[in-house]
Design a protein around this motif. Structure first.
Motif, PDB file in Angstrom:
ATOM      1  N   CYS A 151       0.845  -1.183   0.000  1.00 50.85           N
ATOM      2  CA  CYS A 151       0.000   0.000   0.000  1.00 50.85           C
ATOM      3  C   CYS A 151       0.890   1.246   0.000  1.00 50.85           C
ATOM      4  O   CYS A 151       2.103   1.155   0.209  1.00 50.85           O
ATOM      5  CB  CYS A 151      -0.939   0.013   1.211  1.00 50.85           C
ATOM      6  N   THR A 152       0.268   2.363  -0.231  1.00 53.72           N
ATOM      7  CA  THR A 152       0.959   3.650  -0.189  1.00 53.72           C
ATOM      8  C   THR A 152       0.407   4.456   0.964  1.00 53.72           C
ATOM      9  O   THR A 152      -0.814   4.545   1.143  1.00 53.72           O
ATOM     10  CB  THR A 152       0.772   4.427  -1.502  1.00 53.72           C
ATOM     11  N   ARG A 153       1.294   5.045   1.754  1.00 50.20           N
ATOM     12  CA  ARG A 153       0.874   5.850   2.890  1.00 50.20           C
ATOM     13  C   ARG A 153       1.279   7.300   2.676  1.00 50.20           C
ATOM     14  O   ARG A 153       2.373   7.589   2.181  1.00 50.20           O
ATOM     15  CB  ARG A 153       1.465   5.290   4.181  1.00 50.20           C
ATOM     16  N   ILE A 154       0.384   8.191   3.060  1.00 55.25           N
ATOM     17  CA  ILE A 154       0.528   9.609   2.751  1.00 55.25           C
ATOM     18  C   ILE A 154       0.404  10.421   4.026  1.00 55.25           C
ATOM     19  O   ILE A 154      -0.450  10.133   4.888  1.00 55.25           O
ATOM     20  CB  ILE A 154      -0.556  10.058   1.737  1.00 55.25           C
ATOM     21  N   LEU A 155       1.245  11.421   4.146  1.00 57.50           N
ATOM     22  CA  LEU A 155       1.174  12.368   5.259  1.00 57.50           C
ATOM     23  C   LEU A 155       1.176  13.789   4.712  1.00 57.50           C
ATOM     24  O   LEU A 155       2.024  14.141   3.894  1.00 57.50           O
ATOM     25  CB  LEU A 155       2.381  12.196   6.194  1.00 57.50           C
ATOM     26  N   VAL A 156       0.219  14.586   5.156  1.00 58.02           N
ATOM     27  CA  VAL A 156       0.217  16.030   4.908  1.00 58.02           C
ATOM     28  C   VAL A 156      -0.076  16.698   6.237  1.00 58.02           C
ATOM     29  O   VAL A 156      -1.005  16.292   6.952  1.00 58.02           O
ATOM     30  CB  VAL A 156      -0.821  16.442   3.850  1.00 58.02           C
ATOM     31  N   GLY A 157       0.723  17.684   6.611  1.00 59.75           N
ATOM     32  CA  GLY A 157       0.539  18.319   7.912  1.00 59.75           C
ATOM     33  C   GLY A 157       0.985  19.756   7.919  1.00 59.75           C
ATOM     34  O   GLY A 157       1.495  20.293   6.925  1.00 59.75           O
ATOM     35  N   ASP A 158       0.801  20.391   9.067  1.00 58.81           N
ATOM     36  CA  ASP A 158       1.096  21.816   9.211  1.00 58.81           C
ATOM     37  C   ASP A 158       1.561  22.077  10.639  1.00 58.81           C
ATOM     38  O   ASP A 158       0.817  21.843  11.597  1.00 58.81           O
ATOM     39  CB  ASP A 158      -0.156  22.635   8.894  1.00 58.81           C
ATOM     40  N   VAL A 159       2.814  22.521  10.765  1.00 54.74           N
ATOM     41  CA  VAL A 159       3.325  22.910  12.077  1.00 54.74           C
ATOM     42  C   VAL A 159       2.701  24.236  12.474  1.00 54.74           C
ATOM     43  O   VAL A 159       2.497  25.118  11.636  1.00 54.74           O
ATOM     44  CB  VAL A 159       4.863  23.040  12.034  1.00 54.74           C
ATOM     45  N   ARG A 160       2.400  24.385  13.757  1.00 56.53           N
ATOM     46  CA  ARG A 160       1.864  25.658  14.234  1.00 56.53           C
ATOM     47  C   ARG A 160       2.858  26.770  13.904  1.00 56.53           C
ATOM     48  O   ARG A 160       4.030  26.691  14.219  1.00 56.53           O
ATOM     49  CB  ARG A 160       1.645  25.608  15.738  1.00 56.53           C
ATOM     50  N   GLY A 161       2.363  27.846  13.278  1.00 54.54           N
ATOM     51  CA  GLY A 161       3.230  28.920  12.822  1.00 54.54           C
ATOM     52  C   GLY A 161       3.700  28.650  11.405  1.00 54.54           C
ATOM     53  O   GLY A 161       3.239  27.726  10.728  1.00 54.54           O
ATOM     54  N   HIS A 162       4.625  29.486  10.910  1.00 58.88           N
ATOM     55  CA  HIS A 162       5.143  29.292   9.572  1.00 58.88           C
ATOM     56  C   HIS A 162       6.527  29.904   9.470  1.00 58.88           C
ATOM     57  O   HIS A 162       6.998  30.590  10.359  1.00 58.88           O
ATOM     58  CB  HIS A 162       4.214  29.926   8.519  1.00 58.88           C
ATOM     59  N   GLY A 163       7.207  29.592   8.358  1.00 59.60           N
ATOM     60  CA  GLY A 163       8.524  30.165   8.126  1.00 59.60           C
ATOM     61  C   GLY A 163       9.641  29.251   8.592  1.00 59.60           C
ATOM     62  O   GLY A 163       9.450  28.096   8.977  1.00 59.60           O
ATOM     63  N   LEU A 164      10.861  29.779   8.566  1.00 58.14           N
ATOM     64  CA  LEU A 164      12.041  28.981   8.849  1.00 58.14           C
ATOM     65  C   LEU A 164      12.095  28.472  10.285  1.00 58.14           C
ATOM     66  O   LEU A 164      12.736  27.467  10.572  1.00 58.14           O
ATOM     67  CB  LEU A 164      13.293  29.813   8.550  1.00 58.14           C
ATOM     68  N   ALA A 165      11.424  29.171  11.223  1.00 52.31           N
ATOM     69  CA  ALA A 165      11.459  28.739  12.626  1.00 52.31           C
ATOM     70  C   ALA A 165      10.783  27.391  12.828  1.00 52.31           C
ATOM     71  O   ALA A 165      11.035  26.706  13.816  1.00 52.31           O
ATOM     72  CB  ALA A 165      10.787  29.796  13.502  1.00 52.31           C
ATOM     73  N   SER A 166       9.921  26.997  11.903  1.00 48.66           N
ATOM     74  CA  SER A 166       9.186  25.736  12.069  1.00 48.66           C
ATOM     75  C   SER A 166       9.750  24.602  11.219  1.00 48.66           C
ATOM     76  O   SER A 166       9.187  23.501  11.211  1.00 48.66           O
ATOM     77  CB  SER A 166       7.713  25.956  11.703  1.00 48.66           C
ATOM     78  N   VAL A 167      10.869  24.853  10.528  1.00 46.09           N
ATOM     79  CA  VAL A 167      11.423  23.822   9.651  1.00 46.09           C
ATOM     80  C   VAL A 167      11.870  22.598  10.436  1.00 46.09           C
ATOM     81  O   VAL A 167      11.644  21.457  10.028  1.00 46.09           O
ATOM     82  CB  VAL A 167      12.591  24.403   8.832  1.00 46.09           C
ATOM     83  N   ASP A 168      12.514  22.804  11.601  1.00 48.96           N
ATOM     84  CA  ASP A 168      12.994  21.677  12.402  1.00 48.96           C
ATOM     85  C   ASP A 168      11.852  20.774  12.831  1.00 48.96           C
ATOM     86  O   ASP A 168      11.971  19.541  12.812  1.00 48.96           O
ATOM     87  CB  ASP A 168      13.741  22.186  13.636  1.00 48.96           C
ATOM     88  N   GLU A 169      10.743  21.389  13.242  1.00 49.09           N
ATOM     89  CA  GLU A 169       9.592  20.595  13.690  1.00 49.09           C
ATOM     90  C   GLU A 169       8.991  19.805  12.533  1.00 49.09           C
ATOM     91  O   GLU A 169       8.612  18.641  12.697  1.00 49.09           O
ATOM     92  CB  GLU A 169       8.564  21.516  14.336  1.00 49.09           C
ATOM     93  N   ALA A 170       8.898  20.435  11.362  1.00 44.64           N
ATOM     94  CA  ALA A 170       8.383  19.725  10.191  1.00 44.64           C
ATOM     95  C   ALA A 170       9.302  18.576   9.814  1.00 44.64           C
ATOM     96  O   ALA A 170       8.849  17.474   9.481  1.00 44.64           O
ATOM     97  CB  ALA A 170       8.227  20.692   9.025  1.00 44.64           C
ATOM     98  N   SER A 171      10.617  18.814   9.895  1.00 40.66           N
ATOM     99  CA  SER A 171      11.580  17.770   9.556  1.00 40.66           C
ATOM    100  C   SER A 171      11.457  16.580  10.501  1.00 40.66           C
ATOM    101  O   SER A 171      11.531  15.415  10.079  1.00 40.66           O
ATOM    102  CB  SER A 171      12.997  18.347   9.615  1.00 40.66           C
ATOM    103  N   ALA A 172      11.262  16.851  11.795  1.00 43.15           N
ATOM    104  CA  ALA A 172      11.135  15.764  12.775  1.00 43.15           C
ATOM    105  C   ALA A 172       9.901  14.915  12.486  1.00 43.15           C
ATOM    106  O   ALA A 172       9.948  13.679  12.565  1.00 43.15           O
ATOM    107  CB  ALA A 172      11.061  16.348  14.185  1.00 43.15           C
ATOM    108  N   ALA A 173       8.791  15.562  12.131  1.00 43.40           N
ATOM    109  CA  ALA A 173       7.563  14.815  11.855  1.00 43.40           C
ATOM    110  C   ALA A 173       7.696  13.966  10.600  1.00 43.40           C
ATOM    111  O   ALA A 173       7.285  12.799  10.579  1.00 43.40           O
ATOM    112  CB  ALA A 173       6.396  15.783  11.719  1.00 43.40           C
ATOM    113  N   MET A 174       8.283  14.529   9.542  1.00 41.46           N
ATOM    114  CA  MET A 174       8.430  13.757   8.306  1.00 41.46           C
ATOM    115  C   MET A 174       9.415  12.612   8.483  1.00 41.46           C
ATOM    116  O   MET A 174       9.211  11.514   7.940  1.00 41.46           O
ATOM    117  CB  MET A 174       8.871  14.686   7.173  1.00 41.46           C
TER     118      MET A 174
END
Length: 367
Positions: A151-174
């Motif tokens: 099967c194929t599994r898909i993730l789409v999400g949004d870290v609270r806030g935006h911009g470069l300050a949230s890149v680390d959090e997005a990277s950890a989730a992915m």
């Protein structure tokens, strides 16, 4: 060249008119104009030619013994040098900006790992629009992974806030999703594992010094089997995906949405998942709230579902192009938040499955 033509024209006119009118100071236009589109070397050359032209004018008007001519030559030389300096600074900034964009593109490819255009029986198209100036990455996340079922599994999400300050959090989730996608057999087990990993990582990467509020990630995860039309979704406080089937758009609202990731409040039972039919030719549109919260100059939100229903798109790429163009038109090319799209289309499988009837109650799809 326009600058050289101006130098010749001004010099000839000034010499021809005589001493009654002085056009020599207008020669500064040539290096200033050149600095607007050329580099510092060409600007310096044009500035030097302008000084030479003014020197020739001064000879025809009585030589360099007058204070007026000397002052004009000095002023023109200084202003030409200033134009060269401004041109140099602008070119240097352009090089720095180009390097920054190159780094941002590389970081985006490393963090997001752009999904392949084909994965299993699916065709994929995606787009990421960062709101942060001079950046191409932000706090939205999307990932696609294969599991063993198959099967194929898909993730789409949004870290609270935006911009470069949230890149680390997005990277950890992915990273957590990619690591766990092939290890767990059921979608609730996968989401629970990602939640545990996100909670641990948020304690390390969350920018609590500059932002003391809660840190969390809204997300939706979907499991699409290769040989069955029954897909499964688990929504963790994220905007609902859109299902396009036969020209009709259905909003896949969850019956029991789970809390966002990272709040340590996620207890995923099997009855939290929602099932929907995803057949060959159907398209699934996943997005982040930066899309539906994008405002027009008059303050109106972008009506994504209504706009998608009006498009006549035959492929994920065509639909993505229509949405992108329409969104920028709606907002006047100005986004206030990161926005991400992921469009999935199921193609005919080599192992056909038996079709079945899906009932609808009060106009809502049954999962």
């Amino acid at each position: 060249m326009i600058a050289l033509a101006l130098i010749v024209a001004i010099a000839v006119l000034d010499i021809g008119i005589g001493t009654s009118v002085h056009l020599g100071p207008l020669l500064v236009i040539a290096p200033t104009l050149t600095a607007s589109f050329a580099g510092p070397r060409l600007t310096a050359l044009v500035g030097a030619l302008a000084v030479v032209a003014l020197f020739i004018i001064a000879i025809f008007h009585g030589g360099l013994t007058t204070t007026n001519h000397v002052a004009q030559l000095i002023a023109l030389a200084v202003l030409s040098a200033l134009a060269v300096f401004v041109c140099y600074v602008r070119e240097r900034h352009a090089r720095e900006l180009s390097r920054l964009r190159s780094v941002a593109e590389t970081a985006q490819r490393v963090l997001l790992r752009p999904p392949p255009r084909r994965i299993g029986p699916l065709r994929v198209a995606w787009l990421y629009l960062a709101a942060e100036d001079e950046a191409q990455i932000g706090g939205d996340l999307l990932a696609v992974a294969r599991a063993d079922q198959p099967c194929t599994r898909i993730l789409v999400g949004d870290v609270r806030g935006h911009g470069l300050a949230s890149v680390d959090e997005a990277s950890a989730a992915m990273g957590a999703f990619r690591e766990c996608a092939h290890r767990y057999g059921s979608l609730p087990e996968l989401v629970t594992a990602v939640e545990d990993s996100v909670c641990r990582n948020l304690e390390e990467v969350a920018d609590t010094a500059h932002d003391a509020d809660e840190h969390f990630i809204t997300a939706v995860m979907i499991d699409i089997p290769d040989h069955s039309p029954q897909a499964e979704m688990l929504n963790c406080g994220h905007p609902p995906p859109l299902l396009i089937h036969g020209g009709q758009v259905t909003v896949l609202h969850p019956r029991r949405p789970a809390p966002p990731l990272g709040l340590r409040a996620l207890s995923v039972e099997s009855d939290r998942t929602d099932r929907f039919t995803f057949e060959p030719g159907d398209m699934l549109l996943l997005y982040t709230d930066g899309v539906i919260e994008a405002r027009s100059p008059t303050g109106a939100f972008y009506p994504l579902a209504e706009r998608v229903a009006s498009f006549d798109a035959s492929s994920p790429d065509a639909l993505l192009h229509e949405i992108h163009r329409d969104l920028l038109t709606h907002t006047g090319d100005q986004l206030n938040d990161d926005a991400a799209f992921l469009i999935i289309e199921r193609t005919p499988s080599r192992h056909p499955y038996r079709p079945h009837l899906v009932s609808h109650v009060d106009g809502s799809p049954s999962f």
